[in-house]
Scaffold this motif. Structure first.
Motif, PDB file in Angstrom:
ATOM      1  N   GLN A 160       0.859  -1.179   0.000  1.00  0.00           N
ATOM      2  CA  GLN A 160       0.000   0.000   0.000  1.00  0.00           C
ATOM      3  C   GLN A 160       0.895   1.229   0.000  1.00  0.00           C
ATOM      4  O   GLN A 160       1.883   1.287   0.720  1.00  0.00           O
ATOM      5  CB  GLN A 160      -0.882  -0.018   1.251  1.00  0.00           C
ATOM      6  CG  GLN A 160      -1.844  -1.191   1.284  1.00  0.00           C
ATOM      7  CD  GLN A 160      -2.675  -1.208   2.556  1.00  0.00           C
ATOM      8  OE1 GLN A 160      -2.153  -1.419   3.632  1.00  0.00           O
ATOM      9  NE2 GLN A 160      -3.964  -0.995   2.423  1.00  0.00           N
TER      10      GLN A 160
ATOM     11  N   GLY B 214       2.017   5.313   0.426  1.00  0.00           N
ATOM     12  CA  GLY B 214       1.984   6.231   1.549  1.00  0.00           C
ATOM     13  C   GLY B 214       0.652   6.963   1.657  1.00  0.00           C
ATOM     14  O   GLY B 214       0.111   7.141   2.752  1.00  0.00           O
ATOM     15  N   ARG B 215       0.110   7.398   0.527  1.00  0.00           N
ATOM     16  CA  ARG B 215      -1.173   8.110   0.552  1.00  0.00           C
ATOM     17  C   ARG B 215      -2.269   7.221   1.125  1.00  0.00           C
ATOM     18  O   ARG B 215      -3.067   7.651   1.964  1.00  0.00           O
ATOM     19  CB  ARG B 215      -1.530   8.541  -0.882  1.00  0.00           C
ATOM     20  CG  ARG B 215      -2.848   9.271  -0.996  1.00  0.00           C
ATOM     21  CD  ARG B 215      -3.217   9.591  -2.448  1.00  0.00           C
ATOM     22  NE  ARG B 215      -4.584  10.062  -2.543  1.00  0.00           N
ATOM     23  CZ  ARG B 215      -5.652   9.269  -2.619  1.00  0.00           C
ATOM     24  NH1 ARG B 215      -5.499   7.963  -2.622  1.00  0.00           N
ATOM     25  NH2 ARG B 215      -6.854   9.787  -2.691  1.00  0.00           N
TER      26      ARG B 215
ATOM     27  N   LEU C 152      -1.994   4.620   3.163  1.00  0.00           N
ATOM     28  CA  LEU C 152      -1.806   4.399   4.602  1.00  0.00           C
ATOM     29  C   LEU C 152      -2.202   5.633   5.387  1.00  0.00           C
ATOM     30  O   LEU C 152      -2.824   5.546   6.450  1.00  0.00           O
ATOM     31  CB  LEU C 152      -0.345   4.033   4.885  1.00  0.00           C
ATOM     32  CG  LEU C 152       0.113   2.681   4.329  1.00  0.00           C
ATOM     33  CD1 LEU C 152       1.610   2.516   4.508  1.00  0.00           C
ATOM     34  CD2 LEU C 152      -0.616   1.534   5.019  1.00  0.00           C
ATOM     35  N   GLU C 153      -1.846   6.795   4.858  1.00  0.00           N
ATOM     36  CA  GLU C 153      -2.162   8.051   5.526  1.00  0.00           C
ATOM     37  C   GLU C 153      -3.672   8.227   5.645  1.00  0.00           C
ATOM     38  O   GLU C 153      -4.186   8.613   6.686  1.00  0.00           O
ATOM     39  CB  GLU C 153      -1.546   9.172   4.679  1.00  0.00           C
ATOM     40  CG  GLU C 153      -1.399  10.474   5.376  1.00  0.00           C
ATOM     41  CD  GLU C 153      -0.570  11.440   4.526  1.00  0.00           C
ATOM     42  OE1 GLU C 153       0.491  11.019   3.988  1.00  0.00           O
ATOM     43  OE2 GLU C 153      -0.992  12.598   4.377  1.00  0.00           O
TER      44      GLU C 153
END
Lengths: 247, 247, 247, 247, 247, 247
Positions: free
Chosen positions: B92, B94-95, B97-98
């Motif tokens: 996944q 970074g976006r 997960l964020e």
């Protein structure tokens, strides 16, 4: 009909052995993709999108041929109990890879890749709700999305001749409580002796045939009964595809 | 209103600066999940399901508290051009997960985890079609799915007291061509100077506030105008949630 | 000042509400990187290096623009109890990705990427010792490392005009036991109601604002008090950066 | 001395063949770890922390024995050109794994794991700046961190008898331009014919010996000269360790 | 001989201390590879194939040099208890990486990479059955596969001058129950104090020497005895290689 | 016979359409596994080992049933051109997963898992040399290894009644240049219109049937001809298994 004269059969859904579930094919379900189809086989609902990309995989570069491929996924709660998200686990499972390879092969069987030219069409088949037969619904719906993507290419004059020949659809058949039945739902699928997925074209030819004995091994006559059921079912599905594409 | 007296503003959608897109909240969109909501903010459509599991993560075991968490995903062709499938890439981004961390925090802010007991509710937010504001639509829809899952638990007498206090919704605001506007669609989002996602509860309190200057840095008075717009927008969204839950 | 007239506040460190921890910025901490800064906010120590590479990511190739990006990591035992090494686990966690995306956006906000030309500057922010506020210390230190890397490019005549405009620094603020305080250390951070990270430039403009209600939701007046504290704190930090760069 | 009578040798650093770089061992470099040592061999700087955990790996559970293990990493810009961050690439490289296995074996060679009891001590060796010999510096520094962690356990009365017997240190030797030299720096290491890492204890016994012919194969007499140099160098390093531990 | 006059030594296999196991080298074991050798050191059996590819890794492109590299694997049930399949676990372990790096270095030591030209020879060493000494058998067998691949290139006139100079073989030595012995089998390996892998060329030069004290540290005289045993053993192995290559 | 009266058929190997390649089944090929069989279908050689473990996967724990599973791999140079090692790439490909799932299902079809008791038998099928039909050879050989492992359990009195009922073998069939042929080798496989893998038991029942149209779709009569060929071929293979097991 193999099931002719079998009075005692009682499918959980009340269907007759040779009866498909209600099939719906909605084109234009989402707006970004070149083809976007929501296909329902009863409670099984799969969103199939076709995306056109003007590139081909490395092994085809410079050969003047196109590529058609598929990816498959299930939303984590499309099923009765939640499955881990494959993106979170960090890999696609064996079942997923097997199904997406099958979908890709099935659709390539009706495409002249020379006529498609150096572009890739990717069919994403995402299961929103599962009730058995997700792969066969996916193939049946993805065919329609593929046609829409090709029409989009033709409308933009990117290709002149239609690279699609014939139609492709798929259905499952199985032996449920001793009786060959068409288009298994989840209740039947999890309780049947033999399960077979059949992909055929509109000329009545077999493209894929994958049969598995879950319980006892199946005999030649059962195989015949199952392929017979599948032939009839696929003819109906191809009629549904035509109808949807004519709207 | 911050945008009062700004006659020249022209949003691509024709909306006024303080106007939300059409918001729809359909409960029971799929049948397996304990809560299942299709939320639309205009052309942005997110399927939010709530799944109840009678386990908690390791760090909570034996503490008599529950957990609420979220996962987020975009179907590969929910967007204008196809994105790689995260399951196929093996991780996944970074976006993603964020965003899923944000959704989880937002919803935990309205849950008394002691009253929930040792169980986990997972909110899966899957974007079927994206047109800006997917995370705020996800939070707004996931709240409704969460309430449905809790009602399901109450109907089965698994919990007696309602662990949810108040309501939570989210909206984006931004400065588009110099004017503060509510609920950015993709056309605005990709061409704005400042973008802020705001999560609030029904008491008018802030739960999350994430502002980013895309172009020039924003000033204190702009921050005030944006939070003002968000307050009004979220009040409307919470009314929509109530309406949907009352059906 | 928001905290004016709050006699009873008692921070674990004995600081007043509007007081930063001791801030130290050591340039040239390691010798290989084009910029190398050890920044300390009290016991929080972050090594920030800037590395120049004469390439840009694929999406920028041939556009005549540069790129500034960041990576963040914590040494396994920079914290009170040992954390698994992300390299050994095989992936960076959501918190890590979120922080490094924030650092990158913050620093790109003060760089004219056309003037930088087709090169990438990577800011590696590695936490040697953590005591709260690692991301804000990282941004504050990375800015200084970035300036040093740009000076190195100028000294070698690789670029003529300075691509950096203004300065960027960051600080955390939060509501600790009912009182808005500046620059939370770990003891405060793990016991506060609201936590906000603020990135600003030397013109007093906001670049990022990320506020989270850990306990009760925060009100508009609390938001005002917190941003006020941050403004003053960042002004001090920017003065420290200038001082360090003047040495 | 092997190099006796070799007048023409000229090491890039100006050292004599049998001369170590300046060695510094700073205890208590960071505050959270039970042992925390910054070790420098000239410009090579490695932060070694020892973390105590009251658990053992699965293969040792219930056996009444402890475990000592190591992890190794290089900060991305500890080197002349930036290396990809292993956490971002998603795996540790072969060199990293090889080195951390070596460090672990070396330190287990001086620990009575029965006396340690069912606990694990993890040595994290992170290279802040590299100039050759990072693995030998890491072993030499990690030994001191390990002693500090054991003293911490003894101070808390968690163990009564000291599980550490003797001392362990490591150094590299090599044949540089035909001459055997001690403690290679990067300039020598990248231009030498044979490179050997030697780990020994304070009784003059060999724990590990890893020699590699980079250019021509080495002869028996060269092996003798190299091990002789290493013996002398390690005796000096063990004296430095003692001195540091006596402070 | 180091072991001379040690009457009491009793190796599990009944061998004398300086005795190799039965060594067999079968060329042409499989038919696709340019070189394919099954090497046996007693019950240790390793299949070594050499594959020629007309490409080099990125770091060598355009330099007019070739590359020789190795990969190593153990079949899951080559060992006494089944090991997880590394492909299924998703990564190669540290031991595997360490061994394949060693094999690659060892073989590059006898190849003039300029004469090889811009091509890569990959040695795959797969252990079919393990009984100690798999890495030394792999090196010894891979050398023969490498020669066959080079002969294949010469037969096709792709290269004119032989890029291989000399021969390379490897053997393990160790101190078993106080006595230095040659070519440890598994029973000895798991019960010995010191284990050393030695790679040498046909000129008697050392290419790699990796000694590890498993129990007590080893002394200088033990090191001498072990290297003496290795020298004699490797001379025998090189004779076996020659014999096999002459068939 | 389907191919009766087809005078013009010319298989690359010179075989008649209904002729198997030479089949060899060597038991006890390696010594550690409870069952170890090298099976050859002509130049296709697969090493099949059966490993017994006294544990079952989590989903079966405490149910008093055993498990039979399979893993499949190809040595990198078992094929004409080298394939990347799956362990090095970090994942098993879709084809590998598909095949190992097939092998596992095929063998579970002849095992009474209650009689096996709470233990797992893992069949590792590793292809040493590939020339078409690796999966069918693997199933045929793995059956023999499975029987040997069960005999081992019986010899040790760990189980009393034989959990294996009947026999299982597999063969490929296909339409090569218009003629149905048995047991395709690589030359045929890569140039055929339809390829079908068939798994049957000794009672003539089908366990798996997987047919794929590579070129044109196949008709019902072709399906009949292919299954007829497979039935005869599998009868021969089962005779070979019996013979090998009787030795």
């Amino acid at each position: 009909m193999a099931a002719a004269g079998t009075p005692a059969i009682s499918r959980p859904s009340g269907r007759t052995p040779e009866q498909l579930r209600e099939v719906r094919i909605e084109r234009g379900y989402t707006r970004h993709a070149e083809g976007s189809v929501l296909v329902s086989f009863g409670d099984t609902r799969v969103l199939c999108t076709a995306s056109v990309d003007n590139k081909v995989p490395a092994f085809l570069r410079g050969k003047g041929e196109g590529w058609v491929t598929a990816e498959y996924g299930m939303l984590p709660r499309s099923t009765n109990t939640r499955n881990d998200r494959e993106a979170a686990r960090g890999k696609q499972g064996g079942r997923t890879l097997e199904i997406q390879r099958l979908i890709g092969r099935a659709l390539r069987a009706c495409v002249d890749r020379k006529l498609l030219g150096e572009r890739t069409i990717t069919l994403d088949c995402d299961v929103l709700q599962a009730d058995g037969g997700t792969r066969t619904a996916a193939i049946t719906g993805a065919y329609v999305a593929l046609v829409d993507a090709v029409r989009w290419l033709q409308a933009r004059k990117e290709i002149s001749r239609d690279p699609i020949f014939g139609a492709v659809a798929a259905v499952s058949v199985g032996i449920y409580r001793g009786v060959p039945v068409l288009d298994l739902d989840y209740a039947e699928d999890s309780d049947c002796d033999t399960d077979m997925n059949v992909v055929m074209n509109d000329g009545g030819g077999f493209i894929e045939l994958q049969g598995t004995a879950e319980g006892h091994a199946f005999r030649r006559d059962e195989l015949d009964a199952l392929t017979g059921l599948a032939e009839a079912g696929i003819a109906e599905l191809i009629a549904k595809q035509r109808e949807a594409l004519a709207r």
